[in-house]
Structures are given as structure tokens and as C-alpha cells.
Design an enzyme around this catalytic site. Structure first.
Site, PDB file in Angstrom:
ATOM      1  N   ASP A   1      -0.168  -9.014   2.131  1.00 30.81           N
ATOM      2  CA  ASP A   1      -0.932  -7.803   1.535  1.00 30.81           C
ATOM      3  C   ASP A   1      -1.536  -8.719   0.233  1.00 30.81           C
ATOM      4  O   ASP A   1      -1.549  -9.270  -0.480  1.00 30.81           O
ATOM      5  CB  ASP A   1      -0.388  -6.758   0.188  1.00 30.81           C
TER       6      ASP A   1
ATOM      7  N   GLY B   1       0.533  -1.430  -0.133  1.00 32.19           N
ATOM      8  CA  GLY B   1      -0.069   0.096  -0.097  1.00 32.19           C
ATOM      9  C   GLY B   1       0.853   1.063   0.065  1.00 32.19           C
ATOM     10  O   GLY B   1       2.117   1.856  -0.479  1.00 32.19           O
TER      11      GLY B   1
ATOM     12  N   LYS C   1     -10.858   1.301  14.283  1.00 30.97           N
ATOM     13  CA  LYS C   1      -9.428   1.921  14.716  1.00 30.97           C
ATOM     14  C   LYS C   1      -9.150   2.421  16.280  1.00 30.97           C
ATOM     15  O   LYS C   1      -8.391   1.807  16.670  1.00 30.97           O
ATOM     16  CB  LYS C   1      -8.612   3.345  14.443  1.00 30.97           C
TER      17      LYS C   1
ATOM     18  N   TYR D   1     -15.583   3.006  11.231  1.00 22.41           N
ATOM     19  CA  TYR D   1     -14.518   3.368  11.225  1.00 22.41           C
ATOM     20  C   TYR D   1     -13.384   3.856  12.112  1.00 22.41           C
ATOM     21  O   TYR D   1     -12.356   3.821  11.976  1.00 22.41           O
ATOM     22  CB  TYR D   1     -14.092   4.288   9.100  1.00 22.41           C
TER      23      TYR D   1
ATOM     24  N   ILE E   1       1.427   3.849   2.266  1.00 26.84           N
ATOM     25  CA  ILE E   1       2.027   4.132   3.129  1.00 26.84           C
ATOM     26  C   ILE E   1       3.355   2.734   4.522  1.00 26.84           C
ATOM     27  O   ILE E   1       4.561   3.301   3.783  1.00 26.84           O
ATOM     28  CB  ILE E   1       1.758   4.934   4.782  1.00 26.84           C
TER      29      ILE E   1
END
Ligand code: UDP
Length: 319
Positions: free
Chosen positions: A31, A10, A153, A149, A12
Site C-alpha cells: 500500500d 484501505g 475498471k 473511471y 475494504i
């Protein structure tokens, strides 16, 4: 050191892989290539210290066998971008909660250190000033995808923190604020690559809402330096750190800045939030990080200004 980077293909994650390989560490990437892209790590594939495992963090046996082979886990795999969260809220929740649980369980079972990549979304719509790590979370209904979301997190952070407290798992947490740079794509919603690529094509820049909402954009090179500073220190164990740039700009001014710096003939178009996302969508009016903690503990500060960030992204998109 041998690192597992989940989500290493991805945006980052792939830059973290570059930095680790560059300093002589070994990297295994796990991934599923859903939002990650093999192109981001293509240049690393032939490297002797690099290995790509295509698999999901929801697959407990893939997670376990990848974790067994390393010393330290950097968990970047997650549902990405506001468009993804709004379009696929259930899948996003499962990835973000179950995936992180799988990582923590396996890291605990095999005694590995873990960094969990969290997000400034945990602060929700707290617009009360620069957000420090102890700032309150202010979120709306959990039935709204954006807040679910944020909840996911936050649950990830709580799980990780109590693994540290109760089970002595070596955990570190970072909260990224709007991170931008090469390899970031616009189709999951991120404003900077969307504006820069539109400007380069002289197409309209679409500002959602009034444009008076503000953000702070941190270059991914700076953010990765922050990650390395956190994982290399023992003073960061069991702690959470904001990683971001504190130079604030409204989205309308960002649009003007992008047009000016790219010499574009684009115009700015205002679009209603409900058209851009979904009916009932709520945005954050302001989001500014307080980065005094990471500066104090590991001496990290961002180096790149917004203008240089925009120019750098434009150069990469042109190439
Ligand atoms: N935004 C915008 N136009 C776009 C994409 C995003 O005006 O084409 C706005 C978005 O509504 C938000 C800000 O830019 O107010 C930052 O959006 P992004 O998705 O990049 O990050 P986040 O909302 O997670 O901070």
C-alpha cells in the site's frame, strides 16, 4: 495460505486483512498509504503473520518482490471515491490501468492466483433494473472523468479475463456495489460516512441533485465474507461476481433514515451536482445489484440490513 493484499491499508482491503489473519492465513500488504491509512491496520502490525510493505503498484519491482513471497494476490489498490476521480482523472487512470497490468504480469510470471476488485461503476448509467453480471455497460463520453473511471475498471476486467483465457492465469473478479462500514471516510465523496458524521454533529446533510437517485448499501463485513467465499472456491475461476446488498433506497430517504436513527437535529440541504462535483457531472439514477450468481455458485448472501449498517457506522464514528 499466504496472501498479498494490495491496498490492504484501505477501507475494504484492511477488513479483508482482518478476516484472513483471523482465520490463520498470512498477509503481506502492499500500500502506498495515499488514500489508505496505517491506522486501519495498526492492530495487525505486531502480528507474526502480517507484514506491511509501503510501496506503489506502479513500482514493478515492489510488485514483483511482494508477489514472489505469496500464493495468492488480492488486488484492492485503486483510486478511490468520486471526488478523487473527478479531481485527479489522469492519476486515477494510471493507477487503475497500469497498476492492474503490473499485478497481472507479475502474477503470471510467478504463477500466482489473483482476485481483481472491480466496481459496479463498470455498468455505468444502466438504470434498467437489477444489474446482473452480463448486463450491458452504458457509459458516456470517455472525456468525462466518471466514465473514464468506468472504462479503466472495465479494461482491468478485460485484461484479467484474457490473462485467464489465453495464459491460464487463475483469475477471479468481483464487482463491489456501494460498500460501507467502519474505517470508510467521507472525504473522497462516499455518501454514508458523510451523512452519518454530519448527523452526529447536527450539521446539514447535503443531498446532491434531486435525491431521487437510488443506491444499495452493503456492509463491508458482508462484502468481505463474499470475497472469502469467492477466493475459496474453484467454481469461481475465470468468473465475475457482483457483491452487494439488494435493499434499495433513494439518497433523500437515506438522509431521513440517518437523521432518524442517530436522533439528529440536522436538516437536509439540496446541492446542485455541478457545485458538488464539477460542471457536466453525470450521476447514476439507480444502481441495484442482481446477486443471484454469487448466491448460486458459492452460497453467499448479505446479512446486514440498512438500519443496522447505519447504526453500526454511527457507533464506530462516535467511538
Ligand atoms: N451523494 C450525496 N451527498 C453526499 C455524497 C454523495 O447526495 O454528500 C450522492 C451522490 O451524488 C450519489 C450517491 O449519493 O448519487 C452515492 O454517492 P457515493 O459517492 O457514495 O457512491 P456512488 O456515486 O459511487 O454510487
Amino acid at each position: 495460505m499466504r496472501y498479498l493484499v494490495t491496498g490492504g491499508a484501505g477501507f475494504i482491503g484492511s477488513h479483508v486483512c482482518d478476516a484472513l489473519i483471523q482465520r490463520g492465513d498470512s498477509v503481506v500488504v502492499l500500500d502506498d498509504l495515499s488514500t489508505g491509512n496505517k491506522k486501519n491496520i495498526e492492530h495487525l502490525i505486531s502480528h507474526a503473520s502480517f507484514k506491511l510493505v509501503q510501496g506503489s503498484i506502479l513500482d514493478t519491482s515492489a510488485v514483483e518482490s511482494a508477489i514472489k513471497s505469496v500464493d495468492h494476490v488480492l488486488h484492492f489498490a485503486a483510486a478511490v471515491g468520486v471526488f478523487t476521480i473527478v479531481d485527479k482523472p489522469l492519476e486515477s487512470l494510471m493507477t487503475n490501468i497500469r497498476g492492474t497490468e503490473n499485478i497481472l504480469e507479475a502474477a503470471h510470471m510467478h504463477g500466482k492466483e489473483v482476485l481483481i476488485a472491480s466496481s459496479s461503476e463498470v455498468y455505468g448509467k444502466n438504470a434498467g433494473g437489477a444489474l446482473h453480471e452480463e448486463s450491458d455497460r452504458i457509459v458516456g463520453s470517455p472525456l468525462k472523468s466518471r466514465w473514464s473511471y468506468s472504462e479503466a475498471k472495465a479494461i482491468d476486467e478485460s485484461m484479467a479475463y484474457f490473462f485467464y483465457q489465453e495464459k491460464k492465469l487463475a483469475v477471479r473478479l468481483v464487482r463491489f456495489f456501494n460498500t460501507v462500514g467502519p474505517r470508510q471516510v467521507g472525504h473522497y465523496g462516499m455518501v454514508v460516512p458523510r451523512f452519518v458524521s454530519a448527523a452526529l454533529k447536527n450539521e446539514p446533510l447535503t443531498v446532491y441533485g434531486t435525491g431521487s437517485q437510488s443506491r444499495c448499501f452493503c456492509h463491508v463485513y458482508d462484502a468481505v465474507a463474499g470475497v472469502l467465499a469467492v477466493i475459496d472456491s474453484n467454481a469461481t475461476l475465470g468468473e465475475v461476481f457482483n457483491i452487494g446488498n439488494d435493499e434499495e433506497i433513494t439518497i433523500e430517504n437515506l438522509a431521513h433514515e440517518v437523521i432518524e436513527l442517530t436522533g439528529s437535529r440536522s436538516i437536509i440541504e439540496k446541492v446542485l451536482y455541478e457545485k458538488a462535483y464539477a460542471p457536466g457531472f453525470e450521476d447514476m439514477q439507480r444502481r441495484v445489484p442482481d446477486i443471484s450468481k454469487i448466491k448460486r455458485v458459492v452460497g453467499w448472501t448479505p446479512k446486514l440490513s440498512l438500519d443496522s449498517i447505519i447504526s453500526n457506522i454511527a457507533t464506530h464514528l462516535k467511538a
